[in-house]
Design a protein around this motif. Sequence first.
Motif, PDB file in Angstrom:
ATOM      1  N   ASN A  74      18.922  33.842  61.859  1.00 58.82           N
ATOM      2  CA  ASN A  74      18.997  32.698  61.010  1.00 58.82           C
ATOM      3  C   ASN A  74      20.484  31.992  61.540  1.00 58.82           C
ATOM      4  OD1 ASN A  74      20.380  34.742  60.075  1.00 58.82           O
ATOM      5  ND2 ASN A  74      20.356  34.249  58.012  1.00 58.82           N
ATOM      6  N   ILE A  75      20.439  30.936  62.087  1.00 58.94           N
ATOM      7  CA  ILE A  75      21.773  30.348  62.821  1.00 58.94           C
ATOM      8  C   ILE A  75      22.927  30.313  61.994  1.00 58.94           C
ATOM      9  CG2 ILE A  75      22.381  28.164  63.832  1.00 58.94           C
ATOM     10  CD1 ILE A  75      19.447  27.234  64.255  1.00 58.94           C
ATOM     11  N   ARG A  76      23.973  30.772  62.642  1.00 60.24           N
ATOM     12  CA  ARG A  76      25.257  30.981  61.872  1.00 60.24           C
ATOM     13  C   ARG A  76      26.220  30.060  62.579  1.00 60.24           C
ATOM     14  NH1 ARG A  76      26.273  34.555  58.213  1.00 60.24           N
ATOM     15  NH2 ARG A  76      24.540  36.170  57.695  1.00 60.24           N
ATOM     16  N   LEU A  77      26.104  28.768  62.282  1.00 56.84           N
ATOM     17  CA  LEU A  77      26.962  27.781  62.756  1.00 56.84           C
ATOM     18  C   LEU A  77      28.185  27.637  61.732  1.00 56.84           C
ATOM     19  CD1 LEU A  77      25.107  25.256  64.685  1.00 56.84           C
ATOM     20  CD2 LEU A  77      26.592  27.000  65.762  1.00 56.84           C
ATOM     21  N   PHE A  78      29.420  27.084  62.082  1.00 51.72           N
ATOM     22  CA  PHE A  78      30.219  26.724  61.053  1.00 51.72           C
ATOM     23  C   PHE A  78      29.759  25.115  60.596  1.00 51.72           C
ATOM     24  CE2 PHE A  78      32.677  29.527  63.950  1.00 51.72           C
ATOM     25  CZ  PHE A  78      32.504  30.626  63.009  1.00 51.72           C
ATOM     26  N   SER A  79      28.940  24.960  59.702  1.00 47.79           N
ATOM     27  CA  SER A  79      28.205  23.738  59.641  1.00 47.79           C
ATOM     28  C   SER A  79      29.188  22.775  59.194  1.00 47.79           C
ATOM     29  CB  SER A  79      27.138  24.127  58.849  1.00 47.79           C
ATOM     30  OG  SER A  79      27.449  24.648  57.434  1.00 47.79           O
ATOM     31  N   ASN A 111      33.355  24.173  66.556  1.00 50.23           N
ATOM     32  CA  ASN A 111      32.639  25.232  66.608  1.00 50.23           C
ATOM     33  C   ASN A 111      33.225  25.865  68.154  1.00 50.23           C
ATOM     34  OD1 ASN A 111      30.414  26.167  64.768  1.00 50.23           O
ATOM     35  ND2 ASN A 111      30.547  24.155  64.450  1.00 50.23           N
ATOM     36  N   LEU A 112      33.326  25.051  69.132  1.00 48.15           N
ATOM     37  CA  LEU A 112      33.361  25.800  70.404  1.00 48.15           C
ATOM     38  C   LEU A 112      34.662  26.173  70.764  1.00 48.15           C
ATOM     39  CD1 LEU A 112      31.234  23.371  72.615  1.00 48.15           C
ATOM     40  CD2 LEU A 112      30.643  25.649  71.605  1.00 48.15           C
ATOM     41  N   LEU A 113      35.708  25.616  69.646  1.00 47.14           N
ATOM     42  CA  LEU A 113      37.038  26.049  70.085  1.00 47.14           C
ATOM     43  C   LEU A 113      37.202  27.301  69.347  1.00 47.14           C
ATOM     44  CD1 LEU A 113      39.267  22.617  69.939  1.00 47.14           C
ATOM     45  CD2 LEU A 113      38.374  23.846  71.692  1.00 47.14           C
ATOM     46  N   VAL A 114      36.729  27.313  67.989  1.00 49.57           N
ATOM     47  CA  VAL A 114      36.955  28.462  67.294  1.00 49.57           C
ATOM     48  C   VAL A 114      36.489  29.629  68.191  1.00 49.57           C
ATOM     49  CG1 VAL A 114      36.011  30.128  65.278  1.00 49.57           C
ATOM     50  CG2 VAL A 114      36.640  27.587  65.230  1.00 49.57           C
ATOM     51  N   ALA A 115      35.445  29.577  68.988  1.00 54.41           N
ATOM     52  CA  ALA A 115      34.929  30.580  69.998  1.00 54.41           C
ATOM     53  C   ALA A 115      36.012  30.860  70.857  1.00 54.41           C
ATOM     54  CB  ALA A 115      33.748  30.152  70.799  1.00 54.41           C
ATOM     55  N   GLN A 116      36.988  30.160  71.030  1.00 50.86           N
ATOM     56  CA  GLN A 116      37.959  30.362  72.354  1.00 50.86           C
ATOM     57  C   GLN A 116      39.261  30.980  71.541  1.00 50.86           C
ATOM     58  OE1 GLN A 116      37.883  27.430  75.691  1.00 50.86           O
ATOM     59  NE2 GLN A 116      36.432  26.684  74.424  1.00 50.86           N
ATOM     60  N   ALA A 131      28.524  20.409  62.677  1.00 53.04           N
ATOM     61  CA  ALA A 131      27.367  21.105  63.284  1.00 53.04           C
ATOM     62  C   ALA A 131      26.137  21.165  62.567  1.00 53.04           C
ATOM     63  CB  ALA A 131      27.843  22.395  63.700  1.00 53.04           C
ATOM     64  N   GLY A 132      26.649  20.974  60.873  1.00 51.85           N
ATOM     65  CA  GLY A 132      25.191  21.089  60.119  1.00 51.85           C
ATOM     66  C   GLY A 132      24.574  19.963  60.398  1.00 51.85           C
ATOM     67  N   ASP A 133      24.931  18.824  60.894  1.00 51.41           N
ATOM     68  CA  ASP A 133      23.985  17.717  60.885  1.00 51.41           C
ATOM     69  C   ASP A 133      23.090  17.745  62.233  1.00 51.41           C
ATOM     70  OD1 ASP A 133      24.596  16.254  58.746  1.00 51.41           O
ATOM     71  OD2 ASP A 133      26.057  14.818  59.681  1.00 51.41           O
ATOM     72  N   LEU A 134      23.309  18.519  62.918  1.00 50.55           N
ATOM     73  CA  LEU A 134      22.558  18.421  64.255  1.00 50.55           C
ATOM     74  C   LEU A 134      21.033  18.934  63.728  1.00 50.55           C
ATOM     75  CD1 LEU A 134      24.673  20.489  66.715  1.00 50.55           C
ATOM     76  CD2 LEU A 134      24.542  17.788  66.394  1.00 50.55           C
ATOM     77  N   PRO A 135      20.032  18.454  64.746  1.00 55.22           N
ATOM     78  CA  PRO A 135      18.427  18.780  64.459  1.00 55.22           C
ATOM     79  C   PRO A 135      18.716  20.449  64.830  1.00 55.22           C
ATOM     80  CG  PRO A 135      18.909  17.281  66.304  1.00 55.22           C
ATOM     81  CD  PRO A 135      20.007  17.404  65.646  1.00 55.22           C
ATOM     82  N   TYR A 136      17.510  21.072  64.564  1.00 57.18           N
ATOM     83  CA  TYR A 136      17.389  22.346  64.464  1.00 57.18           C
ATOM     84  C   TYR A 136      17.732  23.106  66.058  1.00 57.18           C
ATOM     85  CZ  TYR A 136      15.617  27.013  63.539  1.00 57.18           C
ATOM     86  OH  TYR A 136      15.348  28.560  63.519  1.00 57.18           O
ATOM     87  N   GLY A 137      16.886  22.371  66.829  1.00 52.85           N
ATOM     88  CA  GLY A 137      16.803  22.775  68.331  1.00 52.85           C
ATOM     89  C   GLY A 137      18.358  22.712  68.702  1.00 52.85           C
ATOM     90  N   ALA A 138      18.987  21.884  68.696  1.00 51.90           N
ATOM     91  CA  ALA A 138      20.285  21.477  68.905  1.00 51.90           C
ATOM     92  C   ALA A 138      21.401  22.653  68.464  1.00 51.90           C
ATOM     93  CB  ALA A 138      20.900  19.975  68.690  1.00 51.90           C
ATOM     94  N   GLN A 139      21.112  23.099  67.057  1.00 49.24           N
ATOM     95  CA  GLN A 139      21.953  24.108  66.536  1.00 49.24           C
ATOM     96  C   GLN A 139      21.541  25.221  67.275  1.00 49.24           C
ATOM     97  OE1 GLN A 139      21.723  24.450  62.477  1.00 49.24           O
ATOM     98  NE2 GLN A 139      22.132  22.214  61.932  1.00 49.24           N
ATOM     99  N   ARG A 140      20.334  25.570  67.760  1.00 52.54           N
ATOM    100  CA  ARG A 140      20.427  27.018  68.363  1.00 52.54           C
ATOM    101  C   ARG A 140      20.971  26.770  69.880  1.00 52.54           C
ATOM    102  NH1 ARG A 140      18.278  31.023  66.435  1.00 52.54           N
ATOM    103  NH2 ARG A 140      16.387  30.723  65.068  1.00 52.54           N
ATOM    104  N   ARG A 141      20.853  25.655  70.838  1.00 56.23           N
ATOM    105  CA  ARG A 141      21.488  25.533  71.848  1.00 56.23           C
ATOM    106  C   ARG A 141      22.889  25.665  71.608  1.00 56.23           C
ATOM    107  NH1 ARG A 141      18.434  21.135  72.605  1.00 56.23           N
ATOM    108  NH2 ARG A 141      19.716  19.754  72.778  1.00 56.23           N
ATOM    109  N   LEU A 142      23.641  24.865  70.507  1.00 58.00           N
ATOM    110  CA  LEU A 142      25.144  25.058  70.352  1.00 58.00           C
ATOM    111  C   LEU A 142      25.618  26.571  69.879  1.00 58.00           C
ATOM    112  CD1 LEU A 142      27.849  23.703  69.952  1.00 58.00           C
ATOM    113  CD2 LEU A 142      27.134  23.240  67.568  1.00 58.00           C
ATOM    114  N   GLU A 143      24.602  27.234  69.340  1.00 60.02           N
ATOM    115  CA  GLU A 143      25.122  28.845  69.046  1.00 60.02           C
ATOM    116  C   GLU A 143      25.162  29.374  70.098  1.00 60.02           C
ATOM    117  OE1 GLU A 143      22.421  31.053  66.707  1.00 60.02           O
ATOM    118  OE2 GLU A 143      24.280  31.924  65.438  1.00 60.02           O
TER     119      GLU A 143
END
Lengths: 305, 466, 291
Positions: free
Chosen positions: C100-105, C112-117, C166-178
């Motif tokens: 179940n996608i866990r983005l920082f919505s 989101n990508l900066l937190v990863a770094q 990130a929470g506004d993205l469509p589902y598929g984009a959220q998966r890719r972003l994760e």
Amino acid sequence: MDVFVQQLINGLTLGAIYGLIAIGYTMVFGIIGMVNFAHGDVFMVSTFIALIGFLILTTWLGVASVAVALLIVLIITMPLTALWGWAIERVAYRPLRGSFRLAPLISAIGVSIFLSNFVQVAQGARNKPTPPMLNGGFTLFERDGYAVTLSYKQCLIMIVTVLLLAGFWYLVQRTAFGRAQRACEQDRRMAALLGIDVDRTISLTFVLGAALAAVAGVLYLLYYGVVSFSDGFVPGVKAFTAAVLGGIGSLPGAVLGGLIIGLIETFWSAYFSIEYKDVAAFSILAIVLIFMPSGILGRAEVEKV
Amino acid sequence: MADAMREGTARGAGLAEILRDAGLYALVTLGLCIPIVSYRTDLSQTSALDLTPRWGVVAGLCGAIFALRLVQRMVLLRRDARRALTPAPRQATEAVDATPNAGQRISGLALPLFLGAALALPLVAALASGGLGPARYWIDLGILILTYVMLGWGLNIVVGLAGLLDLGYVAFYAVGAYTYALLATTFGLSFWLCLPLAGLAAALWGMLLGFPVLRLRGDYLAIVTLAFGEIIRLVLINWVDLTGGSAGISSIPRATFFGIPFTAGPNGFAATFGLSFDAMHRNVFLYYLILALALITNGVTLRLRRLPIGRAWEALREDEIACRSLGINTTTTKLTAFALGAMFGGFAGSFFAVRQGFISPESFNFLESAIILAIVVLGGMGSQVGVAVAAIAMVGGPELLRNLGFLKAVFGEGFDPNEYRLLLFGLAMVAMMVWRPRGLISVRMPSVALTQRRGVSGALVREGHG
Amino acid sequence: MSGVIDPREPVLTVEHLSMRFGGLLAVNDLSFEVRRGDITALIGPNGAGKTTVFNCITGFYKPTEGRLTLAHADGARHLLERLPNHAVNRRARVARTFQNIRLFSGMTVLENLLVAQHAPLMRASGFTVLGLLGLGGYRAAERAAIERARLWLDRIGLTPRADDPAGDLPYGAQRRLEIARAMCTEPVLLCLDEPAAGLNPRESAELTELLRRIRADGTSVLLIEHDMSVVMEISDHVVVLDYGVKIADGTPGAVRTDPRVVAAYLGVEDEEVEAVEAEVGLVLPSAGAEA
């Protein structure tokens, strides 16, 4: 040994009161997952209702028998306090259901501040003593001039507690309301889909919790003979500690936790220092939450990833 | 109330229905007033309790609730009627209102505006009331509000950014105050030396208390921090040898202008700068001191938000598990939030001690923590401007009550509006949660942008998980 | 991935992994290997214990028994079961996504990508102290981090939405972003928990492409997947779990025809199951056929 038995009796009495309040915390947490911070103040309101009721009965209506007066007070205080519980849920918590998670807690803190100040404004800031009632008791045994007594008050508190808990247990385990309540605890959405009126069940939970707090309030008034508008906070925290210690969400746990907290408090006061007795209660709360958050009878929670 | 409203409109909401509803409210109020309001208990000469019936007050209250509810329903009815004519652009599916309101739109301008007003306040007050002496009330109120602004900004790091609900923040305020008071009275250290020490001591306590509670989430964390706050207060009361117990610590050295005392003598501040002595100089100095401290808090927080630690805090608020999967050490991240928040609390505490000259455990009770938390939440968690507005509303608002003389004319001479301060405060906390659970400013500004910085609706920002 | 050692040696070795929750044995004595540069799929019916294995590998659960060794190309070895949760990513360089996608919505795509770094940026900011004072090379480091983020945004086609929450993205984009977020931690092994779940065929194809690219760039992939077409298309190696036990292990082609896998997946008549199980040597209480 004598002191020990005496403290055991005192501790169990106090624990019974805490246990009754703790049930309100544990039920509400079980069903909507919030710490009803205002519950201690609902208890405080009930002590005032009981106090005024008792005064009206004894001084104005001339009820001579203390026992009869107490019974009537109990019967009046429960629905009046329950009304408070109902109104609070309706005004301060229900609109927040589904809102972000901290909102109900903050709202509850607001209710708590409101209630204690409401009573302060309505009744004044001074301590309110009651005329002494139900004095005397049984002397269990006596040694070296130290008498271990079980007062009539303590007897009454324990009897009332046991009777009410039995009735309450029946209500939760055997009736349709109890089933609905347990269903809502497990899964509120599913319960709603199955035709359970979730709002009504939650309302009733608050009503029941407040009614039990009212019983505790009457007994507290009887036991200590003095109440104050600020009496909600500390007994409230102790009862919450009891609920957590017993395992929040567990009804027998709340009673067990109440008894343990009552015992710890009296023994601590008797053997260590009375000044630090509240520190002990708060420390236990912190220690239990940190090291065994599921309590004695609660279910351990596995972190869902 | 909202559901009752919707039911009402569905049924066509006739006047009779509205009246019945308002009547129901009045009836419940009547039930709640019995017997708490209807009979007042007072200690008589013989120290027994006397009862005084007050059914008039009950009738007044019921009538007031009836009228309020009636007005509310009427207003809602008219609004709904208006809305029915103009179709809503977007059906709100959530209780959280995401559309920016006026307060949010001006928030870009708000900071310089506030800063200007804050800087000018002593001067304006002095000019308006004709001298520094008469302006004392306004300057002291300014100091009080700024103290809470600073505390709010400090707590905002913990609650607003890192999402850790801390109900014992006042403990760090107390640690700061007692550190200064004890160091100054026993070792005679100056305020400027004690200030960083007080901050460090508070930060240390923040870490000490923060460490065991890191595993806890949400409500549990709140309760444990509350317990810690109470333990510290009870220890302050009971450890009489060190803290003076309930009597507190008095004759704490007052603030000096970097070593120059605010006295009338030849070495005093006024003589040194060739001014005529005025006792208000110290208050003005204290005002600018707390303003500077608050601005430092704000500056540091804004800067931290743009650093990795700030982003990690916000990520922690959003999803702790995801944070751990990305290699973020959640333990140290939470601890730094606790420690930094505590440090600013400690600074504010030592300011409080130097301003009052006297401290006692009474000043550091749970209510203070609740007020500071309410300021953060009302402001909109994470929003600096919101916190400042909320502090003004929460601390300054009740002060207004004090000045409403006409209330005495309505309710009689015995009426003291100040008695109702906390009662209204509690009601306001509930009302704001029902009305705007996300706070006044519920838009989160991103810390970095590729092209254009756009606010994120509060509805998307997750709450603290713990 | 031109290491000093054989590129075909395993990047992850799972030995005798068992995980017990109270009385439930979720994973029982599981051993398998993920070879460097491979896409390895972990499949099995619902409740087979796949996510539990993932949680053990990524440090969210401490396994009851067993050893999980992660080998870096430079020869460094990490025992995952002994590392604290966050160190599995930071030191052993294992990244993961969630079922179940866990983005920082509430944070933007870029954030989101900066937190990863976090780790490299934290070092660059002198653990906040230098960054707070405006000293050191934090600015340059942040620019570099944004560049890396932009690179991944281009790859997943989300550059135009970098400043949206990130929470506004469509589902598929959220998966890719994760997935992109996990890749920003520069992992050696990427663990994906059902990356294709809920995707439409076009998004599925994009995902396959993305995974191939990740593999080509030298990151080994371990994935849990239900979509067999995705599994068969991109995996180099498949491990099949049922009731916490490995029932097959091999190439996609070999696994597809394995009778035990067919029995576990398709569900067959009870007698047949028993027959198959007897053949396999499994003794399981009332192993009903799962549809």
